[in-house]
Design an enzyme around this catalytic site. Structure first.
Site, mmCIF file in Angstrom:
data_model
loop_
_atom_site.group_PDB
_atom_site.id
_atom_site.type_symbol
_atom_site.label_atom_id
_atom_site.label_comp_id
_atom_site.label_asym_id
_atom_site.label_seq_id
_atom_site.Cartn_x
_atom_site.Cartn_y
_atom_site.Cartn_z
ATOM 1 N N SER A 177 -9.297 1.060 4.105
ATOM 2 C CA SER A 177 -8.058 0.784 4.595
ATOM 3 C C SER A 177 -7.811 1.093 5.990
ATOM 4 O O SER A 177 -8.356 2.001 6.684
ATOM 5 C CB SER A 177 -7.032 1.486 4.019
ATOM 6 O OG SER A 177 -5.694 1.357 4.477
ATOM 7 N N TYR B 65 -2.944 8.694 0.640
ATOM 8 C CA TYR B 65 -3.711 7.165 0.152
ATOM 9 C C TYR B 65 -4.659 7.193 1.311
ATOM 10 O O TYR B 65 -5.981 6.918 1.157
ATOM 11 C CB TYR B 65 -2.706 6.346 0.161
ATOM 12 C CG TYR B 65 -3.326 4.931 0.404
ATOM 13 C CD1 TYR B 65 -3.912 4.233 -0.868
ATOM 14 C CD2 TYR B 65 -3.392 4.215 1.470
ATOM 15 C CE1 TYR B 65 -4.608 3.054 -0.584
ATOM 16 C CE2 TYR B 65 -4.026 2.913 1.701
ATOM 17 C CZ TYR B 65 -4.528 2.395 0.513
ATOM 18 O OH TYR B 65 -5.148 1.433 0.558
#
Length: 333
Positions: A127, A152
């Site tokens: 990501s 995350y």
């Protein structure tokens, strides 16, 4: 070839599985169909895949070590595209342990499955959030990524480290793709395009964080899928002569690549595109930046272009119109 696609009921996973099926590959898709968002949407994505004779769905949780091991042993996959994860930066502030189970334990079970079953290539989702507090633009794979601002993001950085270890120790070829704000039809209900479209159509107020000044490298789903499908065919090679110590490569059969539109736009511009596509002006509530968010993302994609000869190209107004058309059709509004 035979592929495993994890997160096959998810947004990106369902599109990747569909593309592979259309190319006549055999695809096994797994998903745990959790209720992080509407399971009916996940099932609708699966229904599209179940129309293919060469697609098989298995309901399975990544943290099920025995189940994942048995899956690999019984199917003997050629390649694995690992897209399943607990998503969402803001949700990770509230439920951190969900990210440990799915994103850390889950990555480990996939790596073990690949290691013990001679998988040719593991492509996995990282990501843009790994860049954290980086201020240098555009984000390059050679930039240090040591200051993530959400759990995350930390799990995604951990996935890259885990992959490098398996590439180094066991010779497992791995490619991590740092996705930059993916959007399009069948997108997730917790993402801005869905939230804004839903609220504007219903004439509800939308929350605009950082007063609309955030910049995002919004990347259309078709471009992401083409990048994934192309890169899975370009297997990293071990190179003992490589003296490169940058974070995204090295001597092992390992690499990390950005995949983004390479053209960030302001959140205000993004909202205007949605307003135009819907034909309504949004009611806006301007708010400060949220914890875990970053002010801007911007992908340097030179390495991706060099690897596969492809650059995302979908213009924002076209992509948003496609999403709004899908939303109206799917929800009959």
């Amino acid at each position: 070839m035979k592929f495993l696609v994890t997160g096959a009921a998810g947004f990106i996973g369902s599109f990747v599985a569909k593309s592979l099926c259309e190319s006549e590959h055999t695809v096994v898709g797994i998903d745990n169909l959790n209720d992080y968002y509407d399971p009916k949407l996940k099932q609708s994505r699966l229904n599209r895949l179940n129309e293919f004779h060469n697609f098989t769905f298995v309901k399975l949780d990544l943290a099920d070590r025995l189940g994942i091991a048995e899956l690999f042993t019984s199917h003997q996959f050629d390649r694995v595209i690992h897209l399943a994860a607990q998503a969402g930066v803001r949700y990770s502030l509230e439920n951190p342990l969900a990210y440990v189970d799915s994103n850390l334990v889950g990555m480990a079970t996939i790596l073990e499955g690949c290691r013990h079953n001679d998988v040719e290539h593991l492509v996995y989702a990282s990501s843009s959030s790994v860049y954290g507090m980086n201020e240098k633009m555009p984000f390059s794979e050679s930039d240090p990524v040591d200051h993530q601002v959400s759990l995350y993001a930390a799990t995604k950085k951990s996935n890259e480290l885990m992959a490098h270890t398996y590439s180094h120790l066991y010779g497992l070829p791995t490619t991590g793709l740092r996705f930059f704000t993916v959007y399009g039809p069948w997108g997730r209900p917790d993402m801005a395009p869905f939230l804004f479209t839903d609220a504007i159509i219903k004439e509800e107020v939308i929350k605009v964080f950082n007063h609309g000044k955030m910049m995002r490298d919004f990347t259309y789903i078709d471009d992401i899928v083409e990048g994934i499908v192309r890169i899975q065919d370009v297997i990293p090679q071990k190179d003992e002569s490589n003296k490169n110590s940058e974070p995204s490569s090295g001597r092992a059969p390992y690499r990390v690549l950005n995949i983004g539109n390479n053209e960030p736009i302001e959140l205000k511009t993004f909202i205007q595109a949605i307003e135009t596509a819907i034909g309504k002006v949004a009611k806006k509530q301007y708010l400060p930046m949220q914890d875990g968010d970053v002010p801007a993302t911007y992908a340097d994609i030179a390495k991706l272009q060099n690897a596969i000869g492809f650059k995302p190209k979908t213009e924002i107004n076209f992509g948003i119109q496609k999403f709004v058309d899908w939303y109206r059709n799917y929800y009959s509004v």
